[in-house]
Design a protein around this motif. Structure first.
Motif: not given
Lengths: 505, 214
Positions: A102-103, A130-133, A170-175
């Motif tokens: 997500x970003x 946040x938006x899922x890629x 801001x980049x996050x993993x699926x966790x």
């Protein structure tokens, strides 16, 4: 709340728009009853963004609402500002390669403000969710936020043009944990091509011919006065009239010309924050103009050194009256109910500035005294108007303790600034001419005249009035408009201060 | 202007005609002033501390600079330079005083003179600046400063700046045309002090210029 001096900002700054202080958000919004028609901004712009892998084409959509027209020095408040950035699949794949699922976007869109030959810049900031890629296809990232109000001191068309946009992702993993590359900053410039692209809106700025110089200040309950009264209140002779837009100020500070009646005229901008202790927040006094008549100086030898004494007088002067620029404050009453109120400080007696400078020791003290009544109007509780009427104000001046017992009469504000010579010979601190920071602790008296039909005096008094309200005012470097040759770091070509201070926490 | 070759006694600087060559150059007025490394030579001068004082009010600059063209000359005094620009303070670093920021607007050119005895042991030339004209202002008080300022110049060398030390004497600078905002502070006829030590290098290098009297 009071005016005072501060370390001068040497750069021109925009008026502060959003100042967050704990639970309080302070903004500048137009008063209730604004009837100007609005225009809708809806632009789709092509940009080129620098990603780590190289340049990528990106489309940016900008939407907002702006008034179609505004009077000189009236606040122009863009509302419902939103941007949407569309990243192509190649950019999405690149984000995924950095470990992101997500970003969360934050954007800063630079805006050129052009009026005739004059130019200024501002920035519209926004944040998003946040938006899922997506696995395939482009990615749309939306941001929105409150943006700074604008104003112009000159009539004419004011054009807003989008220039660069900076994206922070801001980049996050699926966790939900930070990705391998936890954040990415991307700079984007408009795709070269049509020079007219990027244009967002034009606001017609008109001279307000109906300004009444001696009228009541900013009739509470209606749209705050938009009259350039500060200029039209002057006698017709000494100053050039509006028709020739002589070097207008950067488009975000109010007009500020000398008082033609002053013998040694100075002008300076002031702004600042004042705590309202009972409401657990602070109120912003927008950048306001002050006119000072520099008083005579005398040199007096004393046992501890040669003293330079100076007594000056002055006034706040905005919208054609001795008052501050009205500002809007937002508080969370009862800890959670957003309440906004329009406030203005009115000077009800002489403003005096006394300096005692010890030339031998290189130290100095300046005492500023001024009576200021706080007037409140346009109150909205959780968006619903609470009609406090047109004459809701403190029963007397805000006041603080005066160090001179003979003057400790609880009917005026006292602030003090000090200046000291540093080891390298440079003077630092507050002086009347360099400006600087002044702080004080003041008492807000009980309210009177509040409410229409129902008596709201007790409500406002209970909510606001009381002691121990800390204030920090910032005065900018003065301009001495009659000094030749003109000092370009201090005075604009038409005799207004160059330095526009910013409030400080 | 040289006299016939005859060993004479000491001569006095500045005031009068050169009286000829002495056996020991340090004890006779120099009349040849040789500027180096070349002549003419454009030099730049900078300082981190210059101060003007009047009536107990001091104005300090943590930055000041100047540019001049030096050229060899003969005489005593002899004009060895033309100062084409002199700035006091710079953007973001104005000169300050207890009354506020000070702005000085200079009217150029000023002239640089050598006089008296060159001291070869220290490489020092006595000198003074002439034709000084500046308008100094702090808020509503503005006034002209005109006159001369005495000092000396100590030679530099390769990689070493020369030192121009200025220390105006008691009455050589004078205030004129003060505005009404100066009332009670500075009056026409007042004599300011001025002190500064400048580093002087050949423009674009870090090598000091030299002045050698003989």
């Amino acid at each position: 709340m009071t005016r005072k001096a501060s370390r001068p900002a040497r750069l021109l700054r925009r008026r502060a728009a959003a100042v967050a202080l704990g639970a309080v958000v302070v903004t500048s919004v137009p008063g209730a009853g604004a009837t100007a028609e609005t225009q809708k901004v809806d632009a789709r712009l092509d940009y080129v963004c620098s990603f780590p892998s190289g340049e990528q084409p990106v489309t940016v959509a900008v939407t907002a609402r702006l008034p179609a027209e505004a009077a000189v020095s009236q606040e122009i408040e863009p509302s419902d500002v939103a941007t949407s950035v569309e990243l192509p699949q190649a950019a999405v794949d690149e984000l995924r390669s950095l470990g992101a699922a997500t970003a969360t976007p934050a954007s800063a869109l630079s805006i050129d403000l052009t009026q005739g030959a004059e130019k200024a810049t501002t920035a519209w900031h926004g944040t998003g969710q946040p938006v899922p890629l997506p696995q395939t296809g482009p990615l749309s990232l939306g941001t929105s936020g409150d943006v700074a109000a604008l104003s112009s001191g000159t009539p004419g068309d004011l054009a807003l043009t989008a220039t660069t946009i900076d994206l922070d992702l801001t980049l996050l993993t699926d966790q939900g944990t930070p990705a391998n590359t936890p954040s990415l900053s991307v700079s984007c410039t408009p795709k070269p091509g049509d020079p007219g692209s990027g244009h967002l809106a034009t606001v017609r700025v008109t001279a307000d011919a109906s300004a009444s110089p001696s009228g009541p200040p900013d009739s509470p309950g209606a749209t705050p006065s938009a009259s350039p009264g500060g200029d039209s209140a002057r006698p017709a002779g000494p100053e050039p009239a509006a028709p020739k837009p002589a070097a207008p100020r950067k488009a975000t500070a109010p007009p500020c010309h000398k008082n033609a009646a002053d013998t040694l005229p100075l002008v300076a901008y002031i702004t600042g924050l004042s705590n309202v202790t009972k409401l657990g927040g602070a109120s912003l006094i927008p950048v306001s103009c002050s006119q000072i008549n520099q008083g005579p100086s005398s040199l007096k030898p004393r046992p501890d050194g040669l003293h330079l004494l100076q007594h000056s007088t002055g006034r706040l002067f905005n919208g054609g009256a001795p008052r501050s620029v009205p500002g809007t404050s937002t508080f969370l009453t009862f800890g959670f109910t957003p309440t906004t109120a329009r406030m203005v400080l009115e000077q009800t007696g002489p403003l005096t500035i006394d300096s005692d400078l010890n030339l031998t020791k290189g130290t100095g003290v300046t005492d500023l005294r001024v009576p200021l009544v706080l007037r409140v109007y346009d109150v909205r509780v959780n968006g619903t108007p609470l009609d406090v009427g047109p004459d809701c104000r403190t029963r007397g001046s805000l006041y603080s303790k005066d160090p001179d017992p003979a003057q400790d009469t609880q009917d005026h504000l006292h602030l003090q600034g000090t200046v000291t010579r540093q080891p390298n010979g440079v003077y630092a601190g507050y002086t009347l001419t360099t400006g600087g920071v002044l702080t004080s602790t003041l008492t807000i008296p009980p309210f009177t005249g509040c409410g229409v039909g129902e008596d709201l005096d007790k409500l406002l008094t209970a909510s606001i009035s009381g002691p121990d309200n800390f204030t920090k005012q910032v005065q900018g470097q003065v301009c001495a408009p009659d000094t030749v040759p003109r000092v370009p770091t201090e005075c604009t070509e038409d005799g207004r201060p160059v330095v526009v201070p910013e409030p400080q926490r | 202007m040289k006299s016939p070759l005859r060993k004479t006694a000491l001569v006095v600087a500045a005031a009068g005609a050169a009286l000829g060559l002495a056996a020991a150059p340090s004890s006779a007025a120099s009349t040849n002033w040789a500027v180096g490394p070349g002549s003419p030579e454009t030099v730049t001068a900078t300082t981190g501390h210059a101060s003007l004082g009047v009536n107990g009010i001091d104005m300090t600059c943590t930055y000041a600079d100047a540019e001049a063209v030096l050229a060899s000359a003969t005489g005593n005094p002899a004009k060895i330079g033309t100062i084409n620009s002199a700035n006091f303070g710079r953007t973001g670093e104005p000169c300050t005083s207890i009354l506020g920021n000070v702005t000085a607007t200079t009217t150029m050119p000023w002239t640089l003179w050598a006089y008296g005895d060159y001291d070869p042991a220290t490489g020092t030339t006595p000198g003074y600046i002439d034709n000084i004209k500046a308008r100094v202002s702090v808020a509503t008080c503005a006034f002209d400063v005109t006159g001369t300022a005495h000092g000396n110049y100590k030679n530099g060398g390769a990689g070493t700046a020369g030192k121009l030390t200025i220390h105006a004497t008691a009455t050589e600078l004078t205030v004129a045309n003060p505005t009404s905002g100066c009332s009670g502070l500075v009056a026409a006829g007042d004599h300011p002090t001025f002190d500064a030590v400048y580093d002087v290098v050949v423009k674009g290098t870090s090598n000091g210029a030299t002045v050698v009297g003989s």
